[in-house]
Design a protein around this motif. Structure first.
Motif, PDB file in Angstrom:
ATOM      1  N   ASP A  42      46.411  30.125  27.424  1.00 52.06           N
ATOM      2  CA  ASP A  42      45.415  29.080  27.176  1.00 52.06           C
ATOM      3  C   ASP A  42      45.399  28.661  25.704  1.00 52.06           C
ATOM      4  OD1 ASP A  42      43.027  27.482  28.016  1.00 52.06           O
ATOM      5  OD2 ASP A  42      42.023  28.784  26.574  1.00 52.06           O
ATOM      6  N   ARG A  43      45.778  29.549  24.792  1.00 57.17           N
ATOM      7  CA  ARG A  43      45.901  29.188  23.378  1.00 57.17           C
ATOM      8  C   ARG A  43      47.230  28.479  23.108  1.00 57.17           C
ATOM      9  NH1 ARG A  43      42.371  27.680  21.475  1.00 57.17           N
ATOM     10  NH2 ARG A  43      41.840  27.452  23.656  1.00 57.17           N
ATOM     11  N   PRO A  52      47.331  24.151  24.265  1.00 53.23           N
ATOM     12  CA  PRO A  52      46.797  23.088  23.407  1.00 53.23           C
ATOM     13  C   PRO A  52      47.495  22.961  22.062  1.00 53.23           C
ATOM     14  CG  PRO A  52      45.301  24.953  23.452  1.00 53.23           C
ATOM     15  CD  PRO A  52      46.344  25.212  24.495  1.00 53.23           C
ATOM     16  N   ILE A  53      48.148  24.019  21.599  1.00 55.02           N
ATOM     17  CA  ILE A  53      48.849  23.950  20.311  1.00 55.02           C
ATOM     18  C   ILE A  53      50.273  23.434  20.481  1.00 55.02           C
ATOM     19  CG2 ILE A  53      49.747  25.339  18.394  1.00 55.02           C
ATOM     20  CD1 ILE A  53      47.316  27.128  18.655  1.00 55.02           C
ATOM     21  N   CYS A  54      50.960  23.917  21.511  1.00 60.83           N
ATOM     22  CA  CYS A  54      52.371  23.565  21.693  1.00 60.83           C
ATOM     23  C   CYS A  54      52.586  22.378  22.632  1.00 60.83           C
ATOM     24  CB  CYS A  54      53.144  24.783  22.210  1.00 60.83           C
ATOM     25  SG  CYS A  54      53.089  26.203  21.108  1.00 60.83           S
ATOM     26  N   GLN A  55      51.688  22.192  23.604  1.00 60.07           N
ATOM     27  CA  GLN A  55      51.814  21.088  24.544  1.00 60.07           C
ATOM     28  C   GLN A  55      50.450  20.445  24.784  1.00 60.07           C
ATOM     29  OE1 GLN A  55      53.663  22.661  28.084  1.00 60.07           O
ATOM     30  NE2 GLN A  55      55.609  23.058  27.063  1.00 60.07           N
ATOM     31  N   PRO A  56      49.860  19.872  23.763  1.00 62.16           N
ATOM     32  CA  PRO A  56      48.481  19.377  23.886  1.00 62.16           C
ATOM     33  C   PRO A  56      48.301  18.285  24.924  1.00 62.16           C
ATOM     34  CG  PRO A  56      49.516  18.600  21.850  1.00 62.16           C
ATOM     35  CD  PRO A  56      50.419  19.626  22.429  1.00 62.16           C
ATOM     36  N   LEU A  57      49.327  17.471  25.162  1.00 61.19           N
ATOM     37  CA  LEU A  57      49.205  16.379  26.123  1.00 61.19           C
ATOM     38  C   LEU A  57      49.175  16.872  27.569  1.00 61.19           C
ATOM     39  CD1 LEU A  57      51.623  13.736  24.516  1.00 61.19           C
ATOM     40  CD2 LEU A  57      49.134  13.925  24.283  1.00 61.19           C
ATOM     41  N   TYR A  97      47.603  19.726  28.502  1.00 62.66           N
ATOM     42  CA  TYR A  97      46.580  20.770  28.654  1.00 62.66           C
ATOM     43  C   TYR A  97      45.723  20.555  29.908  1.00 62.66           C
ATOM     44  CZ  TYR A  97      42.790  23.977  27.587  1.00 62.66           C
ATOM     45  OH  TYR A  97      41.874  24.993  27.653  1.00 62.66           O
ATOM     46  N   ALA A 128      44.820  25.636  13.189  1.00 58.95           N
ATOM     47  CA  ALA A 128      45.501  26.057  14.411  1.00 58.95           C
ATOM     48  C   ALA A 128      45.481  27.573  14.544  1.00 58.95           C
ATOM     49  CB  ALA A 128      46.936  25.540  14.418  1.00 58.95           C
ATOM     50  N   THR A 186      42.033  29.205  15.607  1.00 63.83           N
ATOM     51  CA  THR A 186      41.654  29.171  17.018  1.00 63.83           C
ATOM     52  C   THR A 186      42.176  30.389  17.771  1.00 63.83           C
ATOM     53  OG1 THR A 186      43.630  27.897  17.638  1.00 63.83           O
ATOM     54  CG2 THR A 186      41.674  26.649  16.994  1.00 63.83           C
TER      55      THR A 186
END
Length: 323
Positions: free
Chosen positions: A121-122, A125-130, A132, A237, A240
Motif C-alpha cells: 500500500d506504500r 502511491p509512490i511508484c505507481q500513483p496513477l 492506486y 515521500a 509516509t
C-alpha cells in the motif's frame, strides 16, 4: 519403558519470569499496565478510524486490522501469565496450551501478512500513483485481509492437529511463560520429524514471503524516491513510510531475538526478556508509533475528543451512506 510414561501430559508447567516472590507483585503490576495500555491504545485507533469517514481508505483499513490483531495477540498470552503470577500456580492444561499456541500462531502470522500488505500500500502511491485507485480498490483490500486470516488459520490448524498426535511425559516444564511450538517439540516423546518439516516449509513460507514482499517494496520505493529532484519531495515521500518501517523493524527484530539468536548470545535472563519483548512490546508500541507520527490520526482524535454528542459521528456516517 512402561506405558504410563507415554501417556500424554494433562498439563504443562510454565516457567516463572522471576523465581523471587518479592518480585511477583511488581511484575504483575508492570505487565497488567502494559496490557491495559495496549488494549486501550489499539481500541482507540480502531474507534478513531471507524468513526471518521475521511479515514476509510486502504491504509487505515489495514491499520484497523493490525490494531485488532495486536489486541488479540497480547490477549492470547498475557492474561494467562497474569493469572499464574496472581495465583502462584504456573500450570496450564494440555488443551489450554494447544489453544493458546493455535491463536499465537494465527495472530503472529496475520501481523506478518498485514505488514506486507501495508508495504504494498506504500509502494503503489509512490511508484505507481496513477494506478492506486485500481490497485487498492476496496474489494481487493477485503480479499487480501480475508486471505491472510484464512491462510494463517489453516496453517495453525495443521500444526495443532499434528502436535496433538504427539505424546509427552507427565510434568513437562515449558521454559517460557507461554506455550511455544519449538519448545513443545523438544519435550515430545514421539518422533517430531513431520512437525519440524512443516515448520520449515509452512513457517518459512509464511515468514519469508511477506518479508520478501516488504523488502522488494522498499527497494522500489527507494529507487523511485531518489528519482525525485527536490529534496523536500524525497523527504515527504520517505516520511509516509516512517511509521510502517518502524513497526516492521520492531516486529522482525523481536522475532529474530527470540527464535534465531542462540541462547548463548543472551545475557543472564535474556531469554525471558526476549520473550517479553516479542509478546508485549510490538502490540503495545504499534498504536503509539502510528498515532504519534500520523497527522490524520491526530486530527481525527481531536475531533473525537471534543465531539459533544458521542454518537453524532456514527449518525453522520449513516446519513452519508457510509455505514
Amino acid at each position: 519403558m512402561s506405558r504410563i510414561n507415554w501417556i500424554s501430559a494433562s498439563e504443562f508447567l510454565l516457567l516463572e519470569l522471576s523465581g523471587k516472590t518479592i518480585h511477583q507483585p511488581l511484575l504483575f503490576g508492570l505487565f497488567l499496565s502494559m496490557y491495559l495500555v495496549t488494549v486501550t491504545g489499539n481500541m482507540l485507533i480502531v474507534l478513531i478510524i471507524t468513526s471518521n469517514a475521511r479515514l476509510h481508505i486502504p491504509m487505515y483499513f489495514f491499520l484497523t486490522n493490525l490494531s485488532l490483531t495486536d489486541i488479540a495477540s497480547i490477549s492470547t498470552t498475557v492474561p494467562t501469565m497474569l493469572e499464574n503470577i496472581w495465583t502462584e500456580n504456573q500450570t496450564i492444561s494440555y488443551i489450554e496450551c494447544l489453544t493458546q499456541l493455535y491463536f499465537s500462531i494465527v495472530f503472529v502470522m496475520v501481523d506478518n501478512f498485514l505488514l506486507a500488505t501495508m508495504a504494498y500500500d506504500r509502494y503503489v502511491p509512490i511508484c505507481q500513483p496513477l494506478h492506486y485507485a485500481m490497485a487498492m480498490c476496496p474489494g481487493l483490500c477485503a480479499l487480501l485481509a480475508t486471505m491472510s486470516w484464512s491462510f494463517t488459520n489453516l496453517v495453525a490448524l495443521v500444526h495443532i492437529l499434528l502436535l496433538a498426535q504427539l505424546q509427552f511425559y507427565r510434568g513437562n516444564t515449558v521454559p517460557r511463560f507461554f506455550c511455544d511450538m519449538p519448545l513443545l517439540l523438544q519435550l515430545a516423546c514421539s518422533d517430531t520429524y513431520l512437525n519440524q518439516l512443516l515448520i520449515l516449509v509452512l513457517g518459512g513460507f509464511a515468514i519469508l514471503l511477506p518479508f520478501g514482499l516488504i523488502l522488494a517494496s522498499y527497494v522500489y520505493i527507494i529507487m523511485a524516491v531518489f528519482k525525485i529532484p527536490a529534496a523536500n519531495g524525497q523527504w515527504k515521500a520517505f516520511s509516509t513510510c516512517g511509521s510502517h518501517l518502524t513497526v516492521v523493524t520492531l516486529f522482525y527484530g523481536t522475532i529474530i531475538g527470540v527464535y534465531f539468536l542462540p541462547s548463548s548470545t543472551h545475557f543472564a535472563g535474556g531469554d525471558k526478556v526476549a520473550a517479553v519483548m516479542f509478546t508485549m512490546v510490538p502490540p503495545m508500541l504499534n498504536s503509539f508509533i502510528y498515532s504519534l507520527r500520523n497527522q490524520d490520526i491526530k486530527r481525527a482524535l481531536g475531533k473525537l475528543r471534543f465531539q459533544r454528542r458521542p454518537f453524532s459521528l456514527v449518525r453522520k456516517c449513516c446519513e452519508l451512506g457510509n455505514c
